[in-house]
Design a protein around this motif. Structure first.
Motif, PDB file in Angstrom:
ATOM      1  N   GLN A   1      -5.004   9.956  -5.138  1.00 31.08           N
ATOM      2  CA  GLN A   1      -6.124   9.421  -5.267  1.00 31.08           C
ATOM      3  C   GLN A   1      -5.651   7.760  -5.169  1.00 31.08           C
ATOM      4  O   GLN A   1      -6.545   6.948  -4.493  1.00 31.08           O
ATOM      5  CB  GLN A   1      -6.739   9.582  -6.674  1.00 31.08           C
ATOM      6  CG  GLN A   1      -7.528  10.742  -6.731  1.00 31.08           C
ATOM      7  CD  GLN A   1      -7.890  11.059  -8.398  1.00 31.08           C
ATOM      8  OE1 GLN A   1      -7.507  10.389  -9.197  1.00 31.08           O
ATOM      9  NE2 GLN A   1      -8.990  11.954  -8.408  1.00 31.08           N
ATOM     10  N   ARG A   2      -4.648   7.435  -5.512  1.00 27.31           N
ATOM     11  CA  ARG A   2      -4.189   6.011  -5.677  1.00 27.31           C
ATOM     12  C   ARG A   2      -3.693   5.680  -4.210  1.00 27.31           C
ATOM     13  O   ARG A   2      -3.584   4.525  -3.854  1.00 27.31           O
ATOM     14  CB  ARG A   2      -3.271   5.840  -6.535  1.00 27.31           C
ATOM     15  CG  ARG A   2      -3.995   5.889  -7.766  1.00 27.31           C
ATOM     16  CD  ARG A   2      -2.977   5.594  -8.924  1.00 27.31           C
ATOM     17  NE  ARG A   2      -3.820   5.492 -10.426  1.00 27.31           N
ATOM     18  CZ  ARG A   2      -4.414   6.645 -11.150  1.00 27.31           C
ATOM     19  NH1 ARG A   2      -4.071   7.743 -10.756  1.00 27.31           N
ATOM     20  NH2 ARG A   2      -4.799   6.334 -12.181  1.00 27.31           N
ATOM     21  N   ALA A   3      -3.375   6.466  -3.335  1.00 23.84           N
ATOM     22  CA  ALA A   3      -2.580   6.073  -1.913  1.00 23.84           C
ATOM     23  C   ALA A   3      -3.482   6.379  -0.827  1.00 23.84           C
ATOM     24  O   ALA A   3      -4.497   7.019  -0.987  1.00 23.84           O
ATOM     25  CB  ALA A   3      -1.343   7.187  -1.918  1.00 23.84           C
ATOM     26  N   GLU A   4      -3.098   5.410  -0.080  1.00 25.38           N
ATOM     27  CA  GLU A   4      -3.679   6.012   1.491  1.00 25.38           C
ATOM     28  C   GLU A   4      -3.065   6.972   2.062  1.00 25.38           C
ATOM     29  O   GLU A   4      -1.894   7.161   1.959  1.00 25.38           O
ATOM     30  CB  GLU A   4      -3.256   4.634   2.354  1.00 25.38           C
ATOM     31  CG  GLU A   4      -3.829   3.348   2.067  1.00 25.38           C
ATOM     32  CD  GLU A   4      -5.413   3.288   2.053  1.00 25.38           C
ATOM     33  OE1 GLU A   4      -6.109   3.960   3.176  1.00 25.38           O
ATOM     34  OE2 GLU A   4      -6.296   2.827   1.388  1.00 25.38           O
TER      35      GLU A   4
ATOM     36  N   ALA B   1       4.090  10.271   8.656  1.00 24.89           N
ATOM     37  CA  ALA B   1       3.179   9.560   8.011  1.00 24.89           C
ATOM     38  C   ALA B   1       3.278   7.974   8.159  1.00 24.89           C
ATOM     39  O   ALA B   1       2.453   7.164   8.111  1.00 24.89           O
ATOM     40  CB  ALA B   1       3.273   9.765   6.469  1.00 24.89           C
ATOM     41  N   ALA B   2       4.600   7.503   8.207  1.00 24.99           N
ATOM     42  CA  ALA B   2       4.899   6.153   8.616  1.00 24.99           C
ATOM     43  C   ALA B   2       4.276   5.827   9.939  1.00 24.99           C
ATOM     44  O   ALA B   2       3.850   4.736   9.989  1.00 24.99           O
ATOM     45  CB  ALA B   2       6.190   5.840   8.326  1.00 24.99           C
ATOM     46  N   LEU B   3       4.567   6.574  10.961  1.00 25.38           N
ATOM     47  CA  LEU B   3       4.118   6.204  12.266  1.00 25.38           C
ATOM     48  C   LEU B   3       2.749   6.201  12.259  1.00 25.38           C
ATOM     49  O   LEU B   3       1.835   5.156  12.728  1.00 25.38           O
ATOM     50  CB  LEU B   3       4.692   7.213  13.291  1.00 25.38           C
ATOM     51  CG  LEU B   3       6.313   7.157  13.664  1.00 25.38           C
ATOM     52  CD1 LEU B   3       6.548   8.275  14.399  1.00 25.38           C
ATOM     53  CD2 LEU B   3       6.494   5.879  14.260  1.00 25.38           C
ATOM     54  N   GLU B   4       2.013   7.166  11.662  1.00 23.27           N
ATOM     55  CA  GLU B   4       0.551   7.344  11.652  1.00 23.27           C
ATOM     56  C   GLU B   4      -0.215   6.132  11.107  1.00 23.27           C
ATOM     57  O   GLU B   4      -1.172   5.670  11.608  1.00 23.27           O
ATOM     58  CB  GLU B   4       0.214   8.786  11.116  1.00 23.27           C
ATOM     59  CG  GLU B   4      -1.419   8.931  10.805  1.00 23.27           C
ATOM     60  CD  GLU B   4      -1.851  10.180  10.364  1.00 23.27           C
ATOM     61  OE1 GLU B   4      -2.906   9.839  10.174  1.00 23.27           O
ATOM     62  OE2 GLU B   4      -1.127  10.967  10.287  1.00 23.27           O
ATOM     63  N   MET B   5       0.296   5.798   9.943  1.00 21.64           N
ATOM     64  CA  MET B   5      -0.040   4.777   9.033  1.00 21.64           C
ATOM     65  C   MET B   5       0.330   3.169   9.540  1.00 21.64           C
ATOM     66  O   MET B   5      -0.097   2.307   8.889  1.00 21.64           O
ATOM     67  CB  MET B   5       0.173   4.901   7.622  1.00 21.64           C
ATOM     68  CG  MET B   5      -0.338   6.261   7.173  1.00 21.64           C
ATOM     69  SD  MET B   5      -2.372   6.420   7.312  1.00 21.64           S
ATOM     70  CE  MET B   5      -2.922   5.223   6.204  1.00 21.64           C
ATOM     71  N   GLN B   6       1.174   3.309  10.648  1.00 20.72           N
ATOM     72  CA  GLN B   6       1.859   2.081  11.187  1.00 20.72           C
ATOM     73  C   GLN B   6       2.550   1.426  10.052  1.00 20.72           C
ATOM     74  O   GLN B   6       2.408  -0.195   9.957  1.00 20.72           O
ATOM     75  CB  GLN B   6       0.594   1.210  12.048  1.00 20.72           C
ATOM     76  CG  GLN B   6      -0.050   2.035  12.925  1.00 20.72           C
ATOM     77  CD  GLN B   6      -1.038   1.106  13.726  1.00 20.72           C
ATOM     78  OE1 GLN B   6      -1.429   0.151  13.123  1.00 20.72           O
ATOM     79  NE2 GLN B   6      -1.525   1.510  14.821  1.00 20.72           N
ATOM     80  N   ALA B   7       3.301   1.831   9.278  1.00 23.12           N
ATOM     81  CA  ALA B   7       4.094   1.204   8.150  1.00 23.12           C
ATOM     82  C   ALA B   7       4.913   0.226   8.719  1.00 23.12           C
ATOM     83  O   ALA B   7       5.690   0.378   9.704  1.00 23.12           O
ATOM     84  CB  ALA B   7       4.659   2.213   7.336  1.00 23.12           C
TER      85      ALA B   7
ATOM     86  N   THR C   1       0.913  -1.167  -0.060  1.00 21.62           N
ATOM     87  CA  THR C   1      -0.054   0.025   0.039  1.00 21.62           C
ATOM     88  C   THR C   1       0.960   1.253  -0.170  1.00 21.62           C
ATOM     89  O   THR C   1       1.744   1.481   0.867  1.00 21.62           O
ATOM     90  CB  THR C   1      -1.024   0.003   1.222  1.00 21.62           C
ATOM     91  OG1 THR C   1      -1.797  -1.325   1.154  1.00 21.62           O
ATOM     92  CG2 THR C   1      -1.638   1.004   1.119  1.00 21.62           C
ATOM     93  N   HIS C   2       0.690   2.101  -0.969  1.00 17.78           N
ATOM     94  CA  HIS C   2       1.385   3.447  -1.121  1.00 17.78           C
ATOM     95  C   HIS C   2       0.745   4.266  -0.076  1.00 17.78           C
ATOM     96  O   HIS C   2      -0.497   4.399  -0.048  1.00 17.78           O
ATOM     97  CB  HIS C   2       1.344   3.977  -2.220  1.00 17.78           C
ATOM     98  CG  HIS C   2       1.858   5.239  -2.731  1.00 17.78           C
ATOM     99  ND1 HIS C   2       1.428   6.246  -3.446  1.00 17.78           N
ATOM    100  CD2 HIS C   2       3.063   5.763  -2.199  1.00 17.78           C
ATOM    101  CE1 HIS C   2       1.953   7.170  -3.336  1.00 17.78           C
ATOM    102  NE2 HIS C   2       3.222   7.205  -2.539  1.00 17.78           N
ATOM    103  N   VAL C   3       1.712   4.874   0.823  1.00 14.20           N
ATOM    104  CA  VAL C   3       0.970   5.785   1.829  1.00 14.20           C
ATOM    105  C   VAL C   3       1.674   7.086   1.575  1.00 14.20           C
ATOM    106  O   VAL C   3       3.073   7.299   1.374  1.00 14.20           O
ATOM    107  CB  VAL C   3       1.477   5.376   3.247  1.00 14.20           C
ATOM    108  CG1 VAL C   3       1.153   6.136   4.417  1.00 14.20           C
ATOM    109  CG2 VAL C   3       0.667   3.943   3.610  1.00 14.20           C
ATOM    110  N   THR C   4       0.835   8.214   1.797  1.00 18.10           N
ATOM    111  CA  THR C   4       1.198   9.752   1.557  1.00 18.10           C
ATOM    112  C   THR C   4       0.652  10.618   2.673  1.00 18.10           C
ATOM    113  O   THR C   4      -0.117  10.132   3.421  1.00 18.10           O
ATOM    114  CB  THR C   4       1.349   9.998   0.196  1.00 18.10           C
ATOM    115  OG1 THR C   4       2.000  11.248   0.233  1.00 18.10           O
ATOM    116  CG2 THR C   4      -0.146  10.410  -0.269  1.00 18.10           C
TER     117      THR C   4
END
Length: 96
Positions: A51-54, A77-83, A11-14
């Protein structure tokens, strides 16, 4: 990496901050000489990525007492999305 993303292997996270930085970097003269992207191309790329990323809400704030990690928006962003993984070419992040 693009192929793996298209296959749904990750999943792409941004976040808005990361996308804003991407726009700023792509608009730089040095980058423009190589890519020749128009302002509209850059704007379209930002919209497509959003549009394509979380997207992280920006609720998390990251800070460090070291100047070795200047891109705190990526860390936040990595911390928030628990990457589980962070893929970046930013030496300050990947090698800190």
């Amino acid at each position: 990496m693009l192929r793996a993303f298209r296959q749904g292997l990750f999943t792409h996270v941004t976040s808005s901050a990361i996308l804003d930085e991407m726009v700023d970097v792509l608009a730089r003269e040095k980058i423009q000489r190589v890519t020749q992207l128009s302002r509209q191309d850059i704007a379209n790329l930002r919209v497509a990525m959003q549009q394509r990323a979380e997207s992280a809400s920006g609720e998390y704030q990251a800070w460090t007492w070291s100047t070795a990690i200047p891109r705190t928006s990526i860390v936040a962003a990595a911390l928030e999305m628990q990457a589980q993984y962070v893929v970046t070419l930013d030496a300050a992040i990947c090698c800190a």
